[in-house]
Scaffold this active site. Structure first.
Site, PDB file in Angstrom:
ATOM      1  N   HIS A   1       0.807  -1.198   0.000  1.00 31.62           N
ATOM      2  CA  HIS A   1       0.000   0.000   0.000  1.00 31.62           C
ATOM      3  C   HIS A   1       0.847   1.257   0.000  1.00 31.62           C
ATOM      4  CE1 HIS A   1      -4.258   0.314   0.376  1.00 31.62           C
ATOM      5  NE2 HIS A   1      -3.963   1.587   0.477  1.00 31.62           N
TER       6      HIS A   1
ATOM      7  N   ARG B   1     -11.928 -13.059 -13.770  1.00 29.36           N
ATOM      8  CA  ARG B   1     -10.994 -14.185 -13.693  1.00 29.36           C
ATOM      9  C   ARG B   1     -11.629 -15.309 -12.884  1.00 29.36           C
ATOM     10  NH1 ARG B   1      -5.195 -13.415 -10.963  1.00 29.36           N
ATOM     11  NH2 ARG B   1      -6.384 -13.411  -9.027  1.00 29.36           N
TER      12      ARG B   1
ATOM     13  N   CYS C   1      -2.144  -6.850 -16.009  1.00 27.59           N
ATOM     14  CA  CYS C   1      -2.968  -6.588 -14.821  1.00 27.59           C
ATOM     15  C   CYS C   1      -2.185  -6.807 -13.537  1.00 27.59           C
ATOM     16  CB  CYS C   1      -4.242  -7.422 -14.837  1.00 27.59           C
ATOM     17  SG  CYS C   1      -3.946  -9.187 -14.832  1.00 27.59           S
TER      18      CYS C   1
ATOM     19  N   ASN D   1       2.958  -9.956 -11.338  1.00 27.55           N
ATOM     20  CA  ASN D   1       3.340 -10.326  -9.966  1.00 27.55           C
ATOM     21  C   ASN D   1       3.822 -11.777  -9.943  1.00 27.55           C
ATOM     22  OD1 ASN D   1       2.107  -7.852  -9.531  1.00 27.55           O
ATOM     23  ND2 ASN D   1       0.220  -8.741  -8.750  1.00 27.55           N
ATOM     24  N   ASP D   2       3.018 -12.662 -10.523  1.00 28.83           N
ATOM     25  CA  ASP D   2       3.439 -14.067 -10.560  1.00 28.83           C
ATOM     26  C   ASP D   2       4.507 -14.308 -11.616  1.00 28.83           C
ATOM     27  OD1 ASP D   2       2.205 -15.637  -8.528  1.00 28.83           O
ATOM     28  OD2 ASP D   2       0.277 -15.207  -9.477  1.00 28.83           O
TER      29      ASP D   2
ATOM     30  N   GLU E   1       1.286 -15.701 -16.701  1.00 30.10           N
ATOM     31  CA  GLU E   1       2.039 -15.459 -15.464  1.00 30.10           C
ATOM     32  C   GLU E   1       3.037 -16.581 -15.197  1.00 30.10           C
ATOM     33  OE1 GLU E   1      -0.890 -14.668 -12.420  1.00 30.10           O
ATOM     34  OE2 GLU E   1      -2.175 -16.261 -13.088  1.00 30.10           O
TER      35      GLU E   1
ATOM     36  N   ARG F   1       6.928 -14.104  -4.002  1.00 30.70           N
ATOM     37  CA  ARG F   1       6.433 -12.725  -4.059  1.00 30.70           C
ATOM     38  C   ARG F   1       6.027 -12.178  -2.699  1.00 30.70           C
ATOM     39  NH1 ARG F   1       0.737 -13.274  -7.323  1.00 30.70           N
ATOM     40  NH2 ARG F   1       0.026 -11.493  -6.122  1.00 30.70           N
TER      41      ARG F   1
ATOM     42  N   ARG G   1     -10.794 -10.308  -9.400  1.00 32.92           N
ATOM     43  CA  ARG G   1     -10.278 -11.493  -8.698  1.00 32.92           C
ATOM     44  C   ARG G   1     -11.438 -12.148  -7.955  1.00 32.92           C
ATOM     45  NH1 ARG G   1      -5.551  -7.723  -7.621  1.00 32.92           N
ATOM     46  NH2 ARG G   1      -3.698  -8.781  -8.398  1.00 32.92           N
TER      47      ARG G   1
HETATM   48  C1  PEP Z   1      -0.415 -11.361 -11.064  1.00 32.21           C
HETATM   49  O1  PEP Z   1       0.055 -12.439 -10.717  1.00 32.21           O
HETATM   50  O2  PEP Z   1       0.281 -10.423 -11.520  1.00 32.21           O
HETATM   51  C2  PEP Z   1      -1.855 -11.104 -10.949  1.00 32.21           C
HETATM   52  C3  PEP Z   1      -2.389 -10.008 -11.454  1.00 32.21           C
HETATM   53  O3  PEP Z   1      -2.604 -12.006 -10.274  1.00 32.21           O
HETATM   54  P1  PEP Z   1      -2.588 -12.124  -8.676  1.00 32.21           P
HETATM   55  O4  PEP Z   1      -1.803 -10.960  -8.154  1.00 32.21           O
HETATM   56  O5  PEP Z   1      -3.995 -12.131  -8.250  1.00 32.21           O
HETATM   57  O6  PEP Z   1      -1.895 -13.429  -8.454  1.00 32.21           O
HETATM   58 MG    MG Z   2      -1.231 -14.129 -10.325  1.00 35.45          MG
END
Ligand code: PEP
Ligand code: MG
Length: 546
Positions: free
Chosen positions: A188, A319, A479, A431-432, A408, A442, A283
């Protein structure tokens, strides 16, 4: 990395600043469980007014705040006044004869434990619960509220971590920079500091033990150095008010949709209020993190309709359940696995239990009708084109027009072209994708630097995805959190990605950033970032061209 004069963390919000340090106090300790109150009913009756006073103070702050801070402060105020929290604490006073402060502490602890057990994103909300708890406890004990003290001069704020309400209430005119010992690129603190234009560095190991009266903070390199307390303060260049007309496009009119990431009806409203052109990632698992059993089709349909409601006539990508690893769902838990992040998670669960996927698709199709949103569906954690084709077939069988998948997993990035041949769109979860590319959890602060979305190793994986989008004429969005960084957004547009989806606080800044650069400029920035040797060099190369 550290020396006696400097420390290094993860740079999350650009700019340089230096000045005197103000340390944010550590949270209050545990209030004592004695002495027992003389009259438990009277003691219990103190809780609701204290909670209301805290909520009223946060609401008053919200009224004078602006932009994204407003929603965050109202949300925190609502948590403080949560009747469940209050009534549970009152019950504890009456049943166990506890002082009110202790009862609030225990009651909030129960809620926090449930969130922590859910892991991942929900675990991040534990910080909010603790913040609200400490504010109510301080009120009951007659102590000053925890959090950022009233700043009299421009200062560098140093903290273990910041609660959303702390960050939201910050006055950018008084805060030169933010530095935290914990947190990561998706925290955040990172999101809000970027929105406020305050330089910030997170995950600075050793920060709290670092003796410094004044600090110089570099939000581009992540270096935090001792500064001369007698030197004049240096503020980052002032941010101009964010002007954006709400159309996601580069200066020369190349469309790059600016979309919202949502997990609840509240998030969806915040995204719509921020001007998001649609939703790039809903999500759905966020609706069910504490559900003990699979929700019925009717229940799911109603829950999804509530989230889609603000986007009637607009594009929304829903998703399917991304259960497992950082987001476990009680009704979809796999057998114990040695490596849950590499195990049966996301779409892999549906191969074993396709009926759960089919029921969810039926509910999504219903919610699309009920809400009038233009719904597409995508699957998480897809590794191959064969898996993508399997999913797309089931989506179409459910009567949903557009099927896509997330990219991802590095193998999916490398075969983006083959995947796009069998689906209608892809969306990159950086992110993944970073976690799997760098083999770096992560959720772990110790490896947060590897999960920096500016890593050229990650960016180079995105290039073939942008190329596949051009070749096939199909959309490829982003995303993951990378899309929320206004400068990185330009790089992503330059790589050929066609939409960017982010949490509400970043929407306007990213929209405005895109509107200020031509596509050719974005392409030049992408070339520069890809050619860099590390994230610091990538940031510097892009900054030099802007
Ligand atoms: C990601 O992995 O970048 C993603 C958008 O999905 P989540 O953060 O929900 O795993
Ligand atoms: Mg993900």
């Amino acid at each position: 990395m550290s020396s006696s004069e400097s420390l290094t963390g993860v740079a999350v919000s650009p700019g340089r600043a230096s000045g005197p340090v103000v340390r944010i106090a550590e949270p209050l300790g545990e209030p004592a469980s004695t002495p027992a109150p003389a009259d438990p009913a009277v003691e219990a009756a103190r809780i609701a007014p204290a909670a209301q006073a805290v909520a009223a103070r946060l609401e008053a702050l919200a009224e004078t705040a602006s932009g994204e801070a407003v929603g965050i402060l109202y949300t925190t105020a609502a948590m403080a006044a949560d009747p469940a929290l209050i009534s549970q604490a009152e019950q504890l006073v009456k049943d166990q004869n506890l002082p009110a402060a202790r009862a609030v502490h225990q009651s909030a602890g129960g809620f926090a434990e449930q969130l922590a057990a859910a892991g991942g994103y929900l675990a991040e909300r534990v910080r909010d619960i603790h913040d609200v708890r400490d504010r109510i406890v301080a009120e009951l004990l007659g102590l000053a509220p925890p959090g950022v003290p009233e700043l009299t001069t421009p200062s560098v704020l140093v903290a273990r971590d910041l609660a959303p309400a702390d960050t939201a209430g910050l006055d950018p005119a008084k805060v030169l920079a933010l530095v935290t010992e914990e947190g990561g690129p998706t925290s955040h603190t990172a999101i809000l500091a970027r929105a406020l234009g305050i330089p910030a560095v997170v995950a600075v190991r050793g920060l709290l033990a670092f003796e410094a009266e004044a600090l110089a903070v570099d939000g581009d390199t992540g270096v935090v150095e001792l500064a001369d307390p007698a030197a004049p303060v240096v503020a980052a260049a002032a941010v101009v008010a964010i002007e954006w007309d709400g159309t996601g496009a580069t200066e020369d009119g190349h469309q790059v949709k600016v979309l919202g990431n949502v997990g609840s009806a509240g998030d969806a409203q915040a995204a719509a209020d921020a001007g998001a052109e649609g939703v790039g990632l809903f999500r759905t698992e966020f609706c069910y993190l504490d559900a003990p059993s699979e929700p019925t089709v009717t229940e799911q349909r109603a829950a999804y309709t509530a989230v889609l409601a603000p986007f009637r006539g607009k594009p929304v990508i829903v998703r399917t359940l991304d259960a497992g690893a950082d987001k476990p769902l009680a009704f979809l838990s796999p057998d114990a696995e040695p490596n849950p992040a590499l195990g049966v998670r996301g779409l892999r669960i549906a191969f074993d239990r396709p009926e759960v996927l089919d029921r969810q698709l039926e509910a999504i199709a219903g919610a699309a009708q009920d809400s009038g949103a233009e719904v597409s569906v995508m699957a998480p954690m897809v590794a191959t084109a064969e898996e993508a084709a399997w999913f797309a077939e089931r989506v179409r069988a459910a009567g949903i027009a557009r099927a896509g998948v997330m990219i991802e997993i590095p193998a999916a990035a490398l075969t983006a072209r083959e995947i796009l041949d069998v689906v209608d769109f892809v969306s990159v979860g950086t992110n993944d994708l970073a976690q799997y590319t760098f083999a770096a959890d992560r959720q772990l602060g110790a490896v947060a630097k590897l999960n920096d979305p500016w890593q050229p190793g990650l960016l180079r994986l995105l290039k073939p995805i942008g190329q596949a989008a051009k070749d096939t004429g199909k959309p490829a969005g982003v995303c993951g959190e990378a899309a929320a960084d206004p400068r990185l957004a330009l790089v992503l547009a330059g790589l050929g990605l066609t939409s960017l989806s982010m949490n509400a606080p970043a929407v306007r800044a990213v929209g405005a950033s895109l509107a200020g650069a031509t596509l050719a400029r974005c392409e030049a920035l992408a070339d520069a970032a890809l050619a860099a040797g590390d994230p610091t060099a990538a940031r510097a190369a892009v900054a030099a061209l802007l």
